[in-house]
Design an enzyme around this catalytic site. Structure first.
Site, PDB file in Angstrom:
ATOM      1  N   ALA A   1       0.843  -1.195   0.000  1.00  0.00           N
ATOM      2  CA  ALA A   1       0.000   0.000   0.000  1.00  0.00           C
ATOM      3  C   ALA A   1       0.878   1.245   0.000  1.00  0.00           C
ATOM      4  O   ALA A   1       1.870   1.309   0.737  1.00  0.00           O
ATOM      5  CB  ALA A   1      -0.878  -0.005   1.240  1.00  0.00           C
TER       6      ALA A   1
ATOM      7  N   ASP B   1       1.644  -2.815  16.331  1.00  0.00           N
ATOM      8  CA  ASP B   1       3.100  -2.656  16.380  1.00  0.00           C
ATOM      9  C   ASP B   1       3.602  -1.418  15.649  1.00  0.00           C
ATOM     10  O   ASP B   1       4.643  -0.855  16.009  1.00  0.00           O
ATOM     11  CB  ASP B   1       3.787  -3.880  15.757  1.00  0.00           C
ATOM     12  CG  ASP B   1       3.798  -5.086  16.692  1.00  0.00           C
ATOM     13  OD1 ASP B   1       3.105  -5.047  17.725  1.00  0.00           O
ATOM     14  OD2 ASP B   1       4.505  -6.067  16.378  1.00  0.00           O
TER      15      ASP B   1
ATOM     16  N   HIS C   1      -8.529 -24.768  47.713  1.00  0.00           N
ATOM     17  CA  HIS C   1      -7.315 -25.298  48.335  1.00  0.00           C
ATOM     18  C   HIS C   1      -7.183 -26.781  48.013  1.00  0.00           C
ATOM     19  O   HIS C   1      -8.193 -27.497  48.064  1.00  0.00           O
ATOM     20  CB  HIS C   1      -7.383 -25.117  49.853  1.00  0.00           C
ATOM     21  CG  HIS C   1      -6.239 -25.769  50.566  1.00  0.00           C
ATOM     22  ND1 HIS C   1      -4.980 -25.191  50.617  1.00  0.00           N
ATOM     23  CD2 HIS C   1      -6.148 -26.954  51.226  1.00  0.00           C
ATOM     24  CE1 HIS C   1      -4.170 -25.995  51.298  1.00  0.00           C
ATOM     25  NE2 HIS C   1      -4.856 -27.071  51.678  1.00  0.00           N
TER      26      HIS C   1
HETATM   27  C1  LIG Z   1       8.783 -14.375  18.218  1.00  0.00           C
HETATM   28  C2  LIG Z   1       7.637 -13.517  18.665  1.00  0.00           C
HETATM   29  C3  LIG Z   1       6.810 -13.943  19.681  1.00  0.00           C
HETATM   30  C4  LIG Z   1       5.736 -13.158  20.103  1.00  0.00           C
HETATM   31  N1  LIG Z   1       4.953 -13.604  21.137  1.00  0.00           N
HETATM   32  C5  LIG Z   1       3.926 -12.836  21.571  1.00  0.00           C
HETATM   33  C6  LIG Z   1       3.089 -13.280  22.630  1.00  0.00           C
HETATM   34  O1  LIG Z   1       3.272 -14.369  23.180  1.00  0.00           O
HETATM   35  N2  LIG Z   1       2.068 -12.480  23.040  1.00  0.00           N
HETATM   36  C7  LIG Z   1       1.824 -11.245  22.461  1.00  0.00           C
HETATM   37  O2  LIG Z   1       0.899 -10.545  22.861  1.00  0.00           O
HETATM   38  N3  LIG Z   1       2.624 -10.809  21.438  1.00  0.00           N
HETATM   39  C8  LIG Z   1       3.645 -11.568  20.986  1.00  0.00           C
HETATM   40  N4  LIG Z   1       4.417 -11.127  19.943  1.00  0.00           N
HETATM   41  C9  LIG Z   1       4.109  -9.804  19.338  1.00  0.00           C
HETATM   42  C10 LIG Z   1       2.872  -9.901  18.425  1.00  0.00           C
HETATM   43  O3  LIG Z   1       3.052 -10.950  17.508  1.00  0.00           O
HETATM   44  C11 LIG Z   1       2.660  -8.569  17.718  1.00  0.00           C
HETATM   45  O4  LIG Z   1       2.585  -7.542  18.692  1.00  0.00           O
HETATM   46  C12 LIG Z   1       1.355  -8.549  16.908  1.00  0.00           C
HETATM   47  O5  LIG Z   1       1.245  -9.700  16.118  1.00  0.00           O
HETATM   48  C13 LIG Z   1       1.302  -7.292  16.043  1.00  0.00           C
HETATM   49  O6  LIG Z   1       0.085  -7.251  15.335  1.00  0.00           O
HETATM   50  P1  LIG Z   1      -0.141  -6.096  14.255  1.00  0.00           P
HETATM   51  O7  LIG Z   1      -1.562  -6.223  13.819  1.00  0.00           O
HETATM   52  O8  LIG Z   1       0.322  -4.799  14.775  1.00  0.00           O
HETATM   53  O9  LIG Z   1       0.842  -6.458  13.047  1.00  0.00           O
HETATM   54  P2  LIG Z   1       0.989  -7.758  12.146  1.00  0.00           P
HETATM   55  O10 LIG Z   1       0.285  -8.923  12.679  1.00  0.00           O
HETATM   56  O11 LIG Z   1       2.459  -7.885  11.869  1.00  0.00           O
HETATM   57  O12 LIG Z   1       0.242  -7.369  10.786  1.00  0.00           O
HETATM   58  C14 LIG Z   1       0.773  -6.458   9.886  1.00  0.00           C
HETATM   59  C15 LIG Z   1       0.236  -6.797   8.494  1.00  0.00           C
HETATM   60  O13 LIG Z   1       0.517  -5.702   7.628  1.00  0.00           O
HETATM   61  C16 LIG Z   1       0.953  -6.178   6.369  1.00  0.00           C
HETATM   62  N5  LIG Z   1       1.770  -5.091   5.788  1.00  0.00           N
HETATM   63  C17 LIG Z   1       2.918  -4.564   6.279  1.00  0.00           C
HETATM   64  N6  LIG Z   1       3.337  -3.554   5.498  1.00  0.00           N
HETATM   65  C18 LIG Z   1       2.433  -3.436   4.496  1.00  0.00           C
HETATM   66  C19 LIG Z   1       2.309  -2.580   3.374  1.00  0.00           C
HETATM   67  N7  LIG Z   1       3.199  -1.597   3.119  1.00  0.00           N
HETATM   68  N8  LIG Z   1       1.262  -2.751   2.553  1.00  0.00           N
HETATM   69  C20 LIG Z   1       0.351  -3.736   2.768  1.00  0.00           C
HETATM   70  N9  LIG Z   1       0.413  -4.575   3.820  1.00  0.00           N
HETATM   71  C21 LIG Z   1       1.433  -4.422   4.675  1.00  0.00           C
HETATM   72  C22 LIG Z   1       1.722  -7.454   6.705  1.00  0.00           C
HETATM   73  O14 LIG Z   1       1.749  -8.332   5.594  1.00  0.00           O
HETATM   74  C23 LIG Z   1       0.925  -8.016   7.880  1.00  0.00           C
HETATM   75  O15 LIG Z   1      -0.061  -8.955   7.460  1.00  0.00           O
HETATM   76  C24 LIG Z   1       5.483 -11.909  19.481  1.00  0.00           C
HETATM   77  C25 LIG Z   1       6.301 -11.472  18.430  1.00  0.00           C
HETATM   78  C26 LIG Z   1       7.364 -12.262  18.026  1.00  0.00           C
HETATM   79  C27 LIG Z   1       8.228 -11.785  16.896  1.00  0.00           C
END
Ligand SMILES: Cc1cc2nc3c(=O)[nH]c(=O)nc-3n(C[C@H](O)[C@H](O)[C@H](O)COP(=O)(O)OP(=O)(O)OC[C@H]3O[C@@H](n4cnc5c(N)ncnc54)[C@H](O)[C@@H]3O)c2cc1C
Length: 477
Positions: A122, A315, A449
């Site tokens: 995007a 994130d 308990h």
């Molecule tokens: C190893 C590991 C373990 C983790 N364990 C935990 C846990 O136990 N508990 C917890 O709460 N959190 C955990 N996390 C953190 C958690 O996974 C993230 O905080 C969460 O998934 C973030 O969600 P999000 O919706 O912000 O981003 P994401 O789930 O990363 O989604 C972002 C989406 O945007 C898309 N995207 C990116 N850029 C573009 C673009 N320019 N154009 C179009 N699409 C795009 C990507 O393809 C992706 O599908 C962990 C992270 C890691 C790395």
């Protein structure tokens, strides 16, 4: 949102709300907005599923279950079961993980595909226009939920010597023969312990004096001690200078510790020094959205960016990097976008977090560190698991629970657990704090308990006694 945009040219599409990124935060935003009657589209460059399912929470917890099972087999001797050294079938471990993750991802993709989905990168052309390949998308409001990516390596020589990140550590054909983990945050601790427990000699290198440097010292120091006790080498106060490749193909990390130059050698390096927001390519300047390359997209508490009809969640906002917060933010942003309201995200309780090491770490509310920094007076009490009947009975005695409460009325301000099943036990404290409970309320709640959960009553009772003693002192003429 009464007015709707309509389609004007074949590759031009109009929606009430466009959500960029179909991970946890974006999917929650899209579902919430659709439930409110809005016309919503999702944009994602793929692979579909989001970090949590594909390369975050779920694969890591699936693998950690194997590490913990291997550990339990070793420890079973203490309970009178002689099982010998476990033989971990790494291929079977990864096969199980891939099957589980595929199931989760397929289910999520099914949900995502109930929306119009535009596949590709995007890029904003203006505050109301987004380009995805040849498609031109127009919306009254946007939610940016593009997540984060592994931070680029900062140490000279690391790139040349070669390293793996969490994505690769979660999806290997064979385990590393030995491993150096750079970073003592939750990813380094969880994955370092997993590999150590399946038999990989592991060293964790950290700059701070303890693992999990953001937590209270007793929590971080406790975890550092327990991981050392099970054979993980942890080099604290290590200033990494450079990384090199030895002639035999092993990686060498050179560091300075207390003024002494040292090095550690292993077959593989896991680089676990954080993540940075995914903002590249979005052309946020064209959208008029303020951001920082490391800190992420700036938002206010209503999740609005500097461009009021564009929201950012998860994130990419660079703050919490937790799934439940990405979801909370997605839902709030969607309601604010569709109803044009100013509902605020309240992180007082939701900043609760957990780390799936063994013993686990879980906290809610304020830490002692945060209370001291804010100058908030508090009373605290703790109880170790090795003094708790149920924990002793089942042989899970590592760690402690502690509670912090206001000295005057006993309102619970925070709690921390380092111990078995901390990620589940903490929920009682989350509920208590959600309802504004005091330690006086807490001690009246019945606890079964013998259970692990009843350990939480001890610090509450202790603080009740501390408050009673203070009140008695004040009452003395
Ligand atoms: C190893 C590991 C373990 C983790 N364990 C935990 C846990 O136990 N508990 C917890 O709460 N959190 C955990 N996390 C953190 C958690 O996974 C993230 O905080 C969460 O998934 C973030 O969600 P999000 O919706 O912000 O981003 P994401 O789930 O990363 O989604 C972002 C989406 O945007 C898309 N995207 C990116 N850029 C573009 C673009 N320019 N154009 C179009 N699409 C795009 C990507 O393809 C992706 O599908 C962990 C992270 C890691 C790395």
């Amino acid at each position: 949102m009464p007015e709707r945009f309509t389609m004007t040219r074949t590759n031009q599409h109009a929606f009430d709300l466009i959500v960029v990124g179909a991970g946890s935060g974006g999917y929650a935003a899209a579902r919430t907005a659709r439930d409110l009657g809005a016309n919503v589209a999702l944009v994602d460059r793929g692979p579909l599923g989001g970090l949590c399912i594909l390369a975050g929470c779920m694969p890591s917890k699936t693998l950690i279950a194997t590490g913990d099972a291997a550990h339990d087999v070793r420890e079973a001797r203490a309970l009178g079961v002689n099982a010998g050294e476990p033989n971990v079938d790494f291929k079977a471990v990864m096969k199980r993980k891939r099957e589980i993750i595929k199931g989760f991802a397929d289910y999520r993709i099914e949900g995502i595909e109930t929306f119009p989905v535009f596949s590709g990168e995007a890029t904003f052309a203006s505050p109301h226009v987004l380009h995805v390949g040849d498609d031109v998308l127009i919306a009254k409001a946007f939610v940016i939920a593009t997540g984060s990516t592994v931070a680029p390596p900062v140490f000279p020589g690391l790139e040349e010597a070669g390293y793996i990140d969490s994505d690769e550590a979660l999806d290997r054909e064979v385990p590393p023969r030995s491993l150096i983990v750079l970073g003592g945050g939750y990813v380094g601790c969880e994955l370092g312990q997993f590999y150590a427990r399946i038999g990989v000699p592991t060293t964790i290198l950290i700059r701070s004096p303890q693992l999990l440097s953001a937590e209270d010292a007793d929590v971080g120091e406790g975890l550092t001690r327990y991981l050392r006790e099970e054979g993980i080498a942890i080099e604290t106060r290590a200033q990494v200078g450079r990384v090199s490749l030895a002639r035999d193909g092993k990686r060498v990390v050179h560091f300075v510790q207390d003024g002494v130059e040292k090095s550690v050698v292993a077959h593989e390096i896991l680089y676990a020094l954080g993540r940075v927001p995914n903002v590249a390519g979005l052309d946020l300047e064209a959208a008029g959205v303020r951001y920082h390359a490391i800190g992420g997209i700036e938002t206010d508490e209503t999740l609005r960016t500097s461009q009021p009809h564009i929201f950012a969640v998860g994130d990419v906002t660079g703050r919490f990097l937790l799934v439940h917060i990405a979801i909370q933010q997605g839902e709030i942003a969607a309601r604010n976008a569709i109803h044009q309201t100013s509902e605020r995200a309240d992180y007082r309780i939701s900043k609760t977090h957990t780390i799936f090491t063994d013993p686990q770490v879980a906290t809610v509310g304020e830490s002692e560190k945060e209370l001291r920094k804010a100058g908030i007076p508090y009373l605290t009490a703790s109880m170790p698991f090795d003094d708790h009947g149920k924990a002793i009975s089942i042989g899970k005695t590592k760690g402690f629970v502690k509670m912090m409460a206001a000295p005057l009325d006993g309102r619970i301000l925070g709690a921390a657990i380092l111990g078995p099943d901390a990620s589940d036990l903490i929920h009682e404290m989350i509920v208590a704090m959600y309802y504004g409970a005091t330690v006086f309320d807490f001690v009246k709640i019945p606890h079964l308990h013998p259970t692990m959960a009843e350990i939480l009553t001890y610090p509450a009772e202790d603080i009740v006694a501390q408050i009673a003693a203070r009140r008695a002192l004040v009452a003395v003429p």
